[in-house]
Structure formats: C-alpha cells, structure tokens
Design an enzyme around this catalytic site. Structure first.
Site, mmCIF file in Angstrom:
data_model
loop_
_atom_site.group_PDB
_atom_site.id
_atom_site.type_symbol
_atom_site.label_atom_id
_atom_site.label_comp_id
_atom_site.label_asym_id
_atom_site.label_seq_id
_atom_site.Cartn_x
_atom_site.Cartn_y
_atom_site.Cartn_z
ATOM 1 N N ASP A 179 33.240 53.223 -50.837
ATOM 2 C CA ASP A 179 32.862 52.361 -49.369
ATOM 3 C C ASP A 179 31.827 51.792 -49.755
ATOM 4 O O ASP A 179 30.967 52.024 -50.610
ATOM 5 C CB ASP A 179 32.803 53.965 -48.189
ATOM 6 C CG ASP A 179 33.454 53.124 -47.068
ATOM 7 O OD1 ASP A 179 32.610 52.292 -46.524
ATOM 8 O OD2 ASP A 179 34.048 53.615 -46.658
ATOM 9 N N HIS A 254 34.298 47.196 -46.981
ATOM 10 C CA HIS A 254 33.804 49.047 -47.237
ATOM 11 C C HIS A 254 33.032 48.278 -48.852
ATOM 12 O O HIS A 254 33.906 49.087 -49.942
ATOM 13 C CB HIS A 254 34.933 48.860 -47.232
ATOM 14 C CG HIS A 254 35.190 49.573 -45.103
ATOM 15 N ND1 HIS A 254 34.660 50.437 -44.973
ATOM 16 C CD2 HIS A 254 35.978 50.220 -44.726
ATOM 17 C CE1 HIS A 254 34.856 51.001 -43.542
ATOM 18 N NE2 HIS A 254 35.327 50.025 -43.390
ATOM 19 N N GLU A 317 39.514 47.270 -42.271
ATOM 20 C CA GLU A 317 37.790 47.135 -41.229
ATOM 21 C C GLU A 317 37.181 45.689 -42.486
ATOM 22 O O GLU A 317 35.962 45.676 -42.369
ATOM 23 C CB GLU A 317 37.027 47.816 -40.483
ATOM 24 C CG GLU A 317 37.921 48.993 -39.691
ATOM 25 C CD GLU A 317 36.896 50.236 -39.877
ATOM 26 O OE1 GLU A 317 36.924 50.495 -38.786
ATOM 27 O OE2 GLU A 317 35.594 50.405 -40.616
HETATM 28 C C1 TNX Z 1 37.061 54.524 -38.696
HETATM 29 S S1 TNX Z 1 40.478 54.930 -40.437
HETATM 30 C C2 TNX Z 1 36.706 54.033 -40.094
HETATM 31 C C3 TNX Z 1 36.253 54.611 -41.501
HETATM 32 C C4 TNX Z 1 35.387 55.587 -40.797
HETATM 33 C C5 TNX Z 1 36.065 55.869 -39.406
HETATM 34 C C6 TNX Z 1 35.378 57.299 -38.325
HETATM 35 C C7 TNX Z 1 39.067 53.647 -40.945
HETATM 36 C C8 TNX Z 1 40.314 53.175 -41.818
HETATM 37 N N1 TNX Z 1 37.628 53.300 -41.085
HETATM 38 O O1 TNX Z 1 35.552 53.949 -41.753
HETATM 39 O O2 TNX Z 1 34.736 56.237 -40.976
HETATM 40 O O3 TNX Z 1 36.381 55.084 -39.051
HETATM 41 O O4 TNX Z 1 35.747 57.895 -37.429
#
Ligand code: TNX
Length: 516
Positions: A179, A254, A317
């Site tokens: 990450d 990420h 994301e």
């Molecule tokens: C969303 S779930 C994210 C993570 C975070 C999480 C915290 C996802 C695919 N991405 O990067 O850690 O929320 O709840």
C-alpha cells in the site's frame, strides 16, 4: 448434552450415550488425505490431556472398539464430511483433506472447551456425545483479509490467525501486502521495494479530521516485511489447514511505497517518500509499458510463491485526476485510443487479467475494477456495499461479498470504542444478518456469488491485541454466514452457541470484544 458448534452444521441427529476418549483410544486413517487432520487431533488431545493416542494407518473395515476411524469416500463433495459418534467409537467420512480437517474441527468442538488450552494438562477424560453430523459449506469462498501494509504483523501472529480461521472452517486468507504506507513482500528482481519500500519515516497519530498541515506524527521509523522463504512456510502452514492464501498487490493506486522505491513508476514525476499518513495517496502508477512490465515481473514472483488460483490486484481508489493532469499520460491515452481515465483504469486491469489468465491464474480486484468496463474473466470483491457485487454477478462475473456496511472489522463493534468519523459501527448482530446472496441477483446468476469475506484494515490497528478484539467474535458470525445456509441461521441460537464458543477462544488465548 447440548451441542454448540460454530459454524452450525447442516444436519445433526442426536443419539443416546457417549464415547469416552482415553489412553487406549486408537486413531486409524484409511487414506493419506486424513494424515494431517488425524495428527492435528492427536496433538490437540495430547496438549490437553497428556494422552498420546495410538495412531495407525489401516486398509479399512477391520475396526474394533475404542477407535476414531477416518474413512475415505470419494463421492463426498469438496470440503464436506460426516461424523458418526457411537458409544463404541467414532467414524469420520470425507472425500478430501479439507473434509477430514473440518470433521476434526467439529469433533474438537464436541469436547469440553478446555481441550483448546495448550498451557496445561487441562482435562483428564474426554466424553463425546453420541451424534451423527452431516455437513458441507454453503459457499466456497469463506475469507478474512488482513492489511499487513499499514501495520505489519509477524509470521508467528499470522500462524495463530490461520489456526483461528481453521477453527471456524474459513478457507481463505487474503493478505493485503502492499500500500502507500509500506511494501511488505520481498521481490528479488526489485530489491528496493524492501530496502526502501518497507520503511516509513514515521506514522501519523492525529485523527483523520485534522487537516494535513496540522497533523501530528510519532517520529518513530516503522519497518516490516516477509521474505519469500517466510511466505512459502506460511503458504504451507495454511494449506495443511485447508486455507488458501490469496496475495494482494494493490495497483495502480495505493502505490506510493513502490514509487518511493522506483520513482520512474510514478505519474507526478516528483520524488516521494513512503507515505506516513492515511487516506488517499499523492501519486499513482503511470501507464507506460515499462511500468506494466515491472508489475508483470512482480506478479511473476508472486505467482511463484503463492499457488492460489486467484491473485488480487487491488484496483481500488485510483486518484484519476493525477492521470488527467499529466500531458504525457494524456498523450499515451490518445495513442491507445482511450477516451477517459476510467477507460485507462480498465485498460490496466484488462492487461493484467490477460497476463494472469495466460499463467493459469484468475484476477480478482476491488469493485472499482468495474469502472470503464470489466475485464472478461475478472472476479469482483464488492466492498462499497453490495452494489458492485450485484451489478457484476448480474453481468455474469464471479463475486466475493466484502461489504463495508457489514464486513469491515476495522470499524468498531459498538459506540463505546474509539473510531474515525468516516467509519460505521458494525455490531455483531449486523454482521450475522448479512446474506451474501442479495435478492437483487437473478436466480440464474446466483451461483456467481462465491462467498463472503471480513476485512481487517489496520490504519488504526497497531497491536495484535486490538486486531483480535476487532476480529472476534465478528469472524465467528462471518464463518456462519458463509458456511450455514441462510434458512438455517437464527441470531438467538447463534448467541447461545457463542457463549460456549467464547470459552474456546479463552482457552486458546484470543482477545475478543466483550459486551460492556
Ligand atoms: C477503504 S476497501 C480502502 C482501504 C482502507 C479502508 C478503511 C478498499 C478497497 N480501500 O484502503 O484501509 O477503506 O476502512
């Protein structure tokens, strides 16, 4: 005698009387597939009683009294088993290793909870109720995810966690290995991923509502990674217990730890550090051929260490405005005939779907991989509620339900626990009420729901104790969601069984959330 097995078995018929395991009890195995499960049983009994049972390999049939017999029947479905306890002995039947292992777990849950204690000779004699159980899982993907990137957890803890998954007949451990805040898996071709990417200078300690310029940091360097040898050992340890480890290499978002290690991978062109804050990162991968090749190399090593059918490539994301603001990337998009950044994300995922496919593996990613059109054989992990999962299953894609509304175990179990403003609260009952196959999925598409998974993100989980307290007992509820048919589940009945099950967790030494 009441029976308190979690997850609840499909069929139980109560008999009369009991079977006593004593120093003269013999275990027999007809097939080597039962070898590890029988040894596991023997070890647990030995730890709790001091009795080492005699363990024999046998051709079948010639069964005397006082025997725990493991017999093979290849017509049994994957992971299914039957367990027949009579006053004269025990007969287990299964068709594969997992079936034998799950029968063993059920047998152990019929013993007093103290059988799970390893610190002392907890019990002297063990009596099992006469019962016939026939059991098989409702779903084939019964998983938990640990984020070892934000905070790192050592091999010893992951092994303890694997044993806990096995106790609950969960069969998938998804490791979120990379990450923005750290790269945790050794890649031999690119050593800087570890020498640079597994370190961050410090970690933010103020909460997410404090603006970036006023954030407070702990000033303590944070380091951690797994060598390939450690991972091979983990994969084997999990495999013996019927658990597949699914690795996640999260990209093209990420990825700040990777870009800090190899700046040529980035999209902003600015040098960056491994990130010390949480939330959305400040750079993402560029889509140039060398970067795609770099990640092909990474996945080649990952496939070599993880034999899992699925490889998780994240895909969540992605800060697409970073692509939008880079003229070279816009030019590359034009060259590829891609209309917008969604199409570029889709191009990325399709490229790796094809790459994994040609290596005999399957791509799985978070539901953002649906944006811009989903690659043909990709499987979707639905995290933003159930919506993505419903859409993907109705379009004919396989889906794992990982909804943040029900299955995010980084969120607190009740309102008295500390939480960030963006987190929900997920009480045990809410987890239990989750049904992996929503009504909106057409009947002929329901088979695309592979199962369900609980997520343990670790931005706010630094210690093993806190991780366990957030995971349990919600993982017990998840296990039942994924194992027991919806029609057979009832929360009150689950709570009754859980009160005994918590004594097992006490014996093992698990920290769990207790109702205040
Ligand atoms: C969303 S779930 C994210 C993570 C975070 C999480 C915290 C996802 C695919 N991405 O990067 O850690 O929320 O709840």
């Amino acid at each position: 005698m009441s029976i308190n097995i979690i997850p609840k078995p499909l069929f139980i018929e109560y008999g009369d009387g009991s079977f006593n395991i004593n120093a003269y009890t013999v275990i027999t195995t007809e097939s080597c597939l039962a070898g590890f499960p029988a040894e596991y049983l023997n070890t647990v009994i030995y730890n709790a009683t001091g009795n080492q049972l005699v363990f024999m390999q046998m051709a079948g049939n010639s069964i005397g009294e006082n025997v725990i017999e493991y017999a093979i029947d290849r017509s049994f479905a994957a992971e299914s088993y039957s367990l027949d306890i009579k006053s004269t002995g025990v007969k287990i039947v299964a068709g594969d290793k997992s079936g034998f292992f799950y029968a063993t777990q059920t047998l152990l849950q019929l013993m007093p909870p103290a059988v799970f204690s390893t610190s002392s000779l907890a019990i002297s004699e063990m009596s099992l109720p006469c019962v016939f159980i026939n059991d098989k899982p409702a779903y084939s993907w019964r998983g938990a995810m640990i984020d070892v990137a934000r905070h790192f957890f050592p091999v010893s803890f992951i092994k303890k966690f694997i044993d806990l998954l096995a106790l609950h007949k969960l069969n998938t451990l998804h490791l979120h290995l990379t990450d923005d805040q750290g790269w945790r898996i050794e890649i031999k071709k690119y050593p800087k991923l570890i020498s640079v990417g597994s370190h961050r200078k410090e970690t933010v300690i103020s909460s997410s509502d404090v603006p970036d310029e006023r954030k407070i940091f702990d000033g303590i360097p944070y380091i951690g990674f797994y060598t390939q040898d450690e991972v091979r050992d983990l994969v084997q340890y999990a495999g013996e217990r019927g658990i597949e480890i699914v690795p996640e290499i999260d990209f093209p978002g990420h990825t700040m730890a990777a870009i800090a290690s190899y700046p040529e991978l980035g999209s902003t062109g600015k040098p960056i550090d491994v990130w010390t804050m949480w939330g959305f990162g400040k750079d993402i991968l560029n889509p140039f051929p060398e970067t795609l090749r770099f990640f092909e190399d990474v996945l080649t090593e990952v496939m070599d260490i993880f034999p899992s059918r699925f490889i998780h490539i994240g895909g969540d994301e992605v800060m697409k405005e970073i692509w939008r603001n880079n003229p070279d990337i816009q030019a590359r998009m034009k060259e590829l005939g891609l209309e917008d950044e969604d199409a570029l994300q889709s191009y990325y995922i399709k490229h790796f779907d094809h790459f994994l496919d040609t290596h005999g593996r399957r791509l799985i990613g978070w539901d953002e991989i649906l944006e811009g059109g989903l690659a043909e054989s990709a499987t979707v992990m639905s995290w933003r509620g159930e919506e993505g999962g419903i859409k993907a299953a109705n379009a004919g894609h396989d889906v794992v339900m990982a909804s943040n509304h029900h299955l995010y175990f980084d969120y607190p179990t009740d309102e008295n626990e500390e939480k960030e403003w963006w987190m929900g609260i997920t009480p045990l009952e809410k987890v239990y009420e989750f049904h992996p196959t929503p009504a909106e999925i057409a009947p002929d598409k329901q088979h695309h729901i592979l199962g369900a998974q609980g997520q343990i993100w670790t931005e706010y989980i630094r210690t093993q104790k806190k991780l366990e307290t957030r995971a349990f007992p919600r993982l017990c509820a998840l296990a039942e969601i994924a194992w027991t048919p919806q029609a057979d589940r009832e929360y009150g009945d689950f709570q009754n069984r859980l009160s005994v099950h918590l004594q097992r967790l006490d014996a093992i030494g698990v920290h769990y959330w207790r109702q205040l």
